[in-house]
Design a protein around this motif. Structure first.
Motif, PDB file in Angstrom:
ATOM      1  N   THR A  98      13.303  -5.424  -1.924  1.00 28.46           N
ATOM      2  CA  THR A  98      12.903  -6.668  -2.581  1.00 28.46           C
ATOM      3  C   THR A  98      11.390  -6.870  -2.491  1.00 28.46           C
ATOM      4  OG1 THR A  98      15.044  -7.688  -2.130  1.00 28.46           O
ATOM      5  CG2 THR A  98      13.210  -9.176  -2.595  1.00 28.46           C
ATOM      6  N   LEU A  99      10.825  -6.612  -1.328  1.00 29.26           N
ATOM      7  CA  LEU A  99       9.375  -6.756  -1.165  1.00 29.26           C
ATOM      8  C   LEU A  99       8.606  -5.782  -2.053  1.00 29.26           C
ATOM      9  CD1 LEU A  99       9.184  -7.290   2.697  1.00 29.26           C
ATOM     10  CD2 LEU A  99       8.802  -9.003   0.907  1.00 29.26           C
ATOM     11  N   VAL A 100       9.132  -4.581  -2.215  1.00 33.30           N
ATOM     12  CA  VAL A 100       8.497  -3.608  -3.109  1.00 33.30           C
ATOM     13  C   VAL A 100       8.590  -4.085  -4.549  1.00 33.30           C
ATOM     14  CG1 VAL A 100       8.734  -1.285  -4.089  1.00 33.30           C
ATOM     15  CG2 VAL A 100       8.754  -1.609  -1.620  1.00 33.30           C
ATOM     16  N   LYS A 101       9.769  -4.518  -4.944  1.00 31.63           N
ATOM     17  CA  LYS A 101       9.970  -4.977  -6.323  1.00 31.63           C
ATOM     18  C   LYS A 101       9.052  -6.158  -6.650  1.00 31.63           C
ATOM     19  CE  LYS A 101      13.695  -5.622  -9.589  1.00 31.63           C
ATOM     20  NZ  LYS A 101      15.126  -5.657  -9.796  1.00 31.63           N
ATOM     21  N   SER A 131       3.555  -1.843  -0.317  1.00 31.57           N
ATOM     22  CA  SER A 131       3.410  -0.599  -1.068  1.00 31.57           C
ATOM     23  C   SER A 131       4.629   0.295  -0.906  1.00 31.57           C
ATOM     24  CB  SER A 131       2.169   0.148  -0.586  1.00 31.57           C
ATOM     25  OG  SER A 131       2.386   0.645   0.729  1.00 31.57           O
ATOM     26  N   PHE A 132       4.725   1.282  -1.780  1.00 30.45           N
ATOM     27  CA  PHE A 132       5.797   2.266  -1.689  1.00 30.45           C
ATOM     28  C   PHE A 132       5.695   3.039  -0.379  1.00 30.45           C
ATOM     29  CE2 PHE A 132       5.135   1.840  -6.320  1.00 30.45           C
ATOM     30  CZ  PHE A 132       6.397   1.400  -6.668  1.00 30.45           C
ATOM     31  N   GLY A 133       4.473   3.394   0.003  1.00 33.27           N
ATOM     32  CA  GLY A 133       4.268   4.135   1.243  1.00 33.27           C
ATOM     33  C   GLY A 133       4.691   3.338   2.466  1.00 33.27           C
ATOM     34  N   MET A 134       4.333   2.064   2.487  1.00 29.98           N
ATOM     35  CA  MET A 134       4.718   1.217   3.617  1.00 29.98           C
ATOM     36  C   MET A 134       6.234   1.069   3.674  1.00 29.98           C
ATOM     37  SD  MET A 134       3.742  -2.715   4.591  1.00 29.98           S
ATOM     38  CE  MET A 134       2.145  -2.375   5.319  1.00 29.98           C
ATOM     39  N   ILE A 156       8.613   2.039   6.811  1.00 26.97           N
ATOM     40  CA  ILE A 156       9.488   1.053   7.457  1.00 26.97           C
ATOM     41  C   ILE A 156      10.919   1.572   7.525  1.00 26.97           C
ATOM     42  CG2 ILE A 156      10.561  -1.231   7.175  1.00 26.97           C
ATOM     43  CD1 ILE A 156       7.828  -2.149   5.995  1.00 26.97           C
ATOM     44  N   LEU A 157      11.360   2.235   6.458  1.00 26.37           N
ATOM     45  CA  LEU A 157      12.735   2.725   6.398  1.00 26.37           C
ATOM     46  C   LEU A 157      12.907   4.096   7.050  1.00 26.37           C
ATOM     47  CD1 LEU A 157      13.671   1.566   2.792  1.00 26.37           C
ATOM     48  CD2 LEU A 157      14.261   0.490   4.974  1.00 26.37           C
ATOM     49  N   GLY A 158      11.803   4.651   7.558  1.00 24.30           N
ATOM     50  CA  GLY A 158      11.887   5.947   8.228  1.00 24.30           C
ATOM     51  C   GLY A 158      12.204   7.092   7.282  1.00 24.30           C
ATOM     52  N   MET A 159      11.691   7.000   6.060  1.00 22.79           N
ATOM     53  CA  MET A 159      11.961   8.015   5.038  1.00 22.79           C
ATOM     54  C   MET A 159      10.645   8.661   4.615  1.00 22.79           C
ATOM     55  SD  MET A 159      14.342   5.652   2.563  1.00 22.79           S
ATOM     56  CE  MET A 159      15.146   6.938   1.635  1.00 22.79           C
ATOM     57  N   ASN A 160      10.747   9.861   4.034  1.00 19.17           N
ATOM     58  CA  ASN A 160       9.541  10.398   3.406  1.00 19.17           C
ATOM     59  C   ASN A 160       9.427   9.761   2.024  1.00 19.17           C
ATOM     60  OD1 ASN A 160      10.722  12.112   1.293  1.00 19.17           O
ATOM     61  ND2 ASN A 160      11.380  13.434   2.963  1.00 19.17           N
ATOM     62  N   LYS A 161       8.257   9.800   1.455  1.00 20.84           N
ATOM     63  CA  LYS A 161       8.000   9.071   0.219  1.00 20.84           C
ATOM     64  C   LYS A 161       8.830   9.614  -0.956  1.00 20.84           C
ATOM     65  CE  LYS A 161       4.204   6.895  -2.205  1.00 20.84           C
ATOM     66  NZ  LYS A 161       2.763   6.790  -2.372  1.00 20.84           N
ATOM     67  N   ILE A 162       9.055  10.914  -0.999  1.00 22.46           N
ATOM     68  CA  ILE A 162       9.837  11.491  -2.096  1.00 22.46           C
ATOM     69  C   ILE A 162      11.275  10.964  -2.076  1.00 22.46           C
ATOM     70  CG2 ILE A 162      10.737  13.637  -3.078  1.00 22.46           C
ATOM     71  CD1 ILE A 162       7.672  13.270  -3.367  1.00 22.46           C
ATOM     72  N   ASP A 163      11.908  10.971  -0.902  1.00 23.47           N
ATOM     73  CA  ASP A 163      13.272  10.440  -0.792  1.00 23.47           C
ATOM     74  C   ASP A 163      13.304   8.958  -1.135  1.00 23.47           C
ATOM     75  OD1 ASP A 163      14.276  12.904  -0.063  1.00 23.47           O
ATOM     76  OD2 ASP A 163      14.204  12.467   2.091  1.00 23.47           O
ATOM     77  N   TYR A 164      12.279   8.235  -0.709  1.00 24.68           N
ATOM     78  CA  TYR A 164      12.215   6.806  -0.990  1.00 24.68           C
ATOM     79  C   TYR A 164      12.129   6.560  -2.495  1.00 24.68           C
ATOM     80  CZ  TYR A 164      10.701   2.043  -1.326  1.00 24.68           C
ATOM     81  OH  TYR A 164      10.610   0.730  -1.690  1.00 24.68           O
ATOM     82  N   LEU A 165      11.274   7.330  -3.178  1.00 24.61           N
ATOM     83  CA  LEU A 165      11.124   7.155  -4.624  1.00 24.61           C
ATOM     84  C   LEU A 165      12.425   7.485  -5.353  1.00 24.61           C
ATOM     85  CD1 LEU A 165       7.532   8.566  -5.177  1.00 24.61           C
ATOM     86  CD2 LEU A 165       8.249   6.183  -4.998  1.00 24.61           C
ATOM     87  N   ALA A 166      13.170   8.464  -4.857  1.00 27.57           N
ATOM     88  CA  ALA A 166      14.470   8.780  -5.453  1.00 27.57           C
ATOM     89  C   ALA A 166      15.425   7.597  -5.285  1.00 27.57           C
ATOM     90  CB  ALA A 166      15.047  10.036  -4.809  1.00 27.57           C
ATOM     91  N   ASP A 167      15.390   6.967  -4.123  1.00 26.87           N
ATOM     92  CA  ASP A 167      16.231   5.788  -3.892  1.00 26.87           C
ATOM     93  C   ASP A 167      15.840   4.643  -4.831  1.00 26.87           C
ATOM     94  OD1 ASP A 167      17.684   7.047  -1.955  1.00 26.87           O
ATOM     95  OD2 ASP A 167      16.980   5.807  -0.300  1.00 26.87           O
ATOM     96  N   LEU A 168      14.551   4.477  -5.063  1.00 25.27           N
ATOM     97  CA  LEU A 168      14.096   3.429  -5.978  1.00 25.27           C
ATOM     98  C   LEU A 168      14.717   3.619  -7.356  1.00 25.27           C
ATOM     99  CD1 LEU A 168      10.273   2.951  -5.354  1.00 25.27           C
ATOM    100  CD2 LEU A 168      12.115   1.397  -4.769  1.00 25.27           C
ATOM    101  N   GLY A 169      14.657   4.854  -7.851  1.00 21.75           N
ATOM    102  CA  GLY A 169      15.221   5.139  -9.166  1.00 21.75           C
ATOM    103  C   GLY A 169      16.699   4.821  -9.226  1.00 21.75           C
TER     104      GLY A 169
END
Length: 98
Positions: A36-39, A44-47, A51-64
């Motif tokens: 929600t904070l990202v949306k 930021s996406f990096g932050m 926070i979620l303990g993920m790498n940025k690539i996995d996080y971006l996949a989750d966003l999609g």
């Protein structure tokens, strides 16, 4: 990253619908808050990934998967940016001072 505890109340009626595993429930709540904070563009996406303990690539996949776009430009804006970049590169070829 330093952490803090946060407490909130929920109606008793929804308790039956929550995961029985407390750890899983807390993970889901944390994810919902961060996404929600990202949306809302408050973090930021990096932050968020950190926070979620993920790498940025996995996080971006989750966003999609959640329908949250990493890119905030329309296709028309991307095309316009490409045209401007092409012009800049063409100008650079004819101007050695760049």
């Amino acid at each position: 990253m330093e952490t803090s505890k946060f407490e909130f109340e929920l109606p008793k009626e929804i308790i039956n619908y929550l995961p029985s595993d407390n750890e899983e429930f807390l993970k889901k709540i944390k994810e919902l808050i961060v996404y929600t904070l990202v949306k809302e563009e408050r973090i930021s996406f990096g932050m968020a990934a950190e926070i979620l303990g993920m790498n940025k690539i996995d996080y971006l996949a989750d966003l999609g998967a959640l329908g949250i776009s990493y890119f905030d430009q329309t296709i028309e804006e991307v095309i316009e940016d490409k045209k401007n970049l092409d012009k800049l590169l063409e100008d650079h070829k004819s101007d050695s001072s760049f």
